[in-house]
Design a protein around this motif. Structure first.
Motif, PDB file in Angstrom:
ATOM      1  N   PHE A 145     -48.903 -23.999  -1.344  1.00  0.00           N
ATOM      2  CA  PHE A 145     -48.499 -23.652  -2.703  1.00  0.00           C
ATOM      3  C   PHE A 145     -48.470 -24.879  -3.612  1.00  0.00           C
ATOM      4  O   PHE A 145     -48.807 -24.785  -4.799  1.00  0.00           O
ATOM      5  N   SER A 148     -52.081 -25.590  -4.403  1.00  0.00           N
ATOM      6  CA  SER A 148     -52.573 -24.546  -5.316  1.00  0.00           C
ATOM      7  C   SER A 148     -52.071 -24.802  -6.728  1.00  0.00           C
ATOM      8  O   SER A 148     -52.816 -24.650  -7.708  1.00  0.00           O
ATOM      9  N   ARG A 149     -50.807 -25.202  -6.831  1.00  0.00           N
ATOM     10  CA  ARG A 149     -50.233 -25.508  -8.139  1.00  0.00           C
ATOM     11  C   ARG A 149     -50.965 -26.681  -8.792  1.00  0.00           C
ATOM     12  O   ARG A 149     -51.254 -26.656  -9.997  1.00  0.00           O
ATOM     13  N   GLN A 150     -51.279 -27.703  -7.991  1.00  0.00           N
ATOM     14  CA  GLN A 150     -51.991 -28.864  -8.540  1.00  0.00           C
ATOM     15  C   GLN A 150     -53.373 -28.474  -9.057  1.00  0.00           C
ATOM     16  O   GLN A 150     -53.805 -28.940 -10.110  1.00  0.00           O
ATOM     17  N   LEU A 153     -52.965 -26.599 -12.315  1.00  0.00           N
ATOM     18  CA  LEU A 153     -52.676 -27.516 -13.415  1.00  0.00           C
ATOM     19  C   LEU A 153     -53.936 -28.251 -13.859  1.00  0.00           C
ATOM     20  O   LEU A 153     -54.162 -28.452 -15.054  1.00  0.00           O
ATOM     21  N   ARG A 158     -50.898 -22.399 -14.969  1.00  0.00           N
ATOM     22  CA  ARG A 158     -49.565 -22.663 -14.426  1.00  0.00           C
ATOM     23  C   ARG A 158     -49.322 -21.848 -13.184  1.00  0.00           C
ATOM     24  O   ARG A 158     -50.065 -20.921 -12.881  1.00  0.00           O
ATOM     25  N   ASN A 159     -48.230 -22.196 -12.465  1.00  0.00           N
ATOM     26  CA  ASN A 159     -47.915 -21.543 -11.190  1.00  0.00           C
ATOM     27  C   ASN A 159     -46.579 -20.817 -11.277  1.00  0.00           C
ATOM     28  O   ASN A 159     -45.901 -20.842 -12.293  1.00  0.00           O
ATOM     29  N   SER A 160     -46.142 -20.204 -10.167  1.00  0.00           N
ATOM     30  CA  SER A 160     -44.947 -19.364 -10.168  1.00  0.00           C
ATOM     31  C   SER A 160     -43.798 -19.984  -9.391  1.00  0.00           C
ATOM     32  O   SER A 160     -43.897 -21.068  -8.823  1.00  0.00           O
ATOM     33  N   ASN A 163     -43.555 -21.312  -5.340  1.00  0.00           N
ATOM     34  CA  ASN A 163     -43.658 -22.697  -4.880  1.00  0.00           C
ATOM     35  C   ASN A 163     -42.289 -23.249  -4.486  1.00  0.00           C
ATOM     36  O   ASN A 163     -42.129 -23.886  -3.443  1.00  0.00           O
ATOM     37  N   LEU A 215     -40.567 -31.032  -9.097  1.00  0.00           N
ATOM     38  CA  LEU A 215     -40.830 -29.592  -9.153  1.00  0.00           C
ATOM     39  C   LEU A 215     -39.815 -28.889 -10.040  1.00  0.00           C
ATOM     40  O   LEU A 215     -40.167 -28.054 -10.875  1.00  0.00           O
ATOM     41  N   SER A 222     -41.249 -25.615 -18.033  1.00  0.00           N
ATOM     42  CA  SER A 222     -41.995 -24.363 -18.226  1.00  0.00           C
ATOM     43  C   SER A 222     -41.103 -23.291 -18.830  1.00  0.00           C
ATOM     44  O   SER A 222     -41.517 -22.539 -19.712  1.00  0.00           O
TER      45      SER A 222
END
Length: 229
Positions: A145, A148-150, A153, A158-160, A163, A215, A222
């Protein structure tokens, strides 16, 4: 698996991840990520490693529950192969960062990889502490995760909150369990190995603390962007 086979698996793994990294170069790249194509390739390769080894680690404990009870001497072909493959990845990633980034940019991860390679190499060559190494690879489930977030970005997305949840479960809880186990079994472990394990866990715990702070900070930013009031 004998020593020669284990070293062969490690070498093949390092070469395979290098080939994967090269192959990513020829895949479509999101427009925002083109400014940092090397980082996109590096994180994509790390994501492949995390997906593979995180799932593999869970499978090791599922198929051999005794591995969780005896992290020192219990091992199997599956667990031995996993640690050898992961060692190969960390060797590849160490060299990839050393050749493509300045020391100032990558010294934290280079130090982390040096410790991991040292600890995993001991497990691979001696066939002791493989359970401990496999337990540490449960952290890679959260890394799926994080990577995936990186990538999101880098591609301008954006991610959820997922993470953060996997961070707590697979990093905080796993490392807490490993520290507790190391403390409880310190009399059974040679002083040199205990020192290496303690130093490694201390370093990783420090890095995870910083990572959690970043994080949470990014998550807070966000939320503020979504609800300025």
């Amino acid at each position: 698996m004998d020593l020669r086979s284990a070293l062969l698996v490690t070498g093949v793994s390092a070469c395979s991840f290098r080939l994967l990294n090269t192959a990513v170069r020829y895949l479509p790249l999101p427009e925002p990520a083109r400014r940092n194509a090397w980082r996109w390739r590096n994180i994509s390769t790390s994501l492949a490693h995390s997906s593979l080894t995180g799932t593999w680690a869970v499978l090791c404990f599922y198929l051999d529950p005794q591995l969780a009870e005896d992290l020192i001497s219990c091992h199997s072909l599956l667990s031995h192969s996993l640690v050898a493959v992961s060692t190969g990845y960390f060797i590849h990633d160490f060299l990839d960062m050393a050749l493509n980034q300045t020391f100032k940019q990558s010294w934290e991860l280079l130090l982390h990889h040096s410790v991991v390679i040292s600890c995993f190499s001991l497990a691979v060559t001696s066939r002791f502490y493989l359970g401990f190494a496999v337990a540490s690879l449960l952290v890679e489930i959260n890394s799926v995760f994080l990577h995936s977030r990186q990538l999101l970005l880098l591609s301008g997305q954006r991610n959820s909150l997922l993470n953060l949840g996997t961070f707590v479960v697979f990093r905080v809880c796993t490392l807490g369990w490993m520290i507790r186990w190391l403390t409880a079994h310190r009399e059974q472990i040679p002083r040199s190995v205990l020192t290496m394990g303690t130093a490694g866990l201390s370093l990783i715990t420090t890095m995870n603390t910083v990572l959690l702070y970043r994080l949470l900070r990014n998550l807070n930013q966000s939320v503020l962007l979504k609800d300025p009031d």
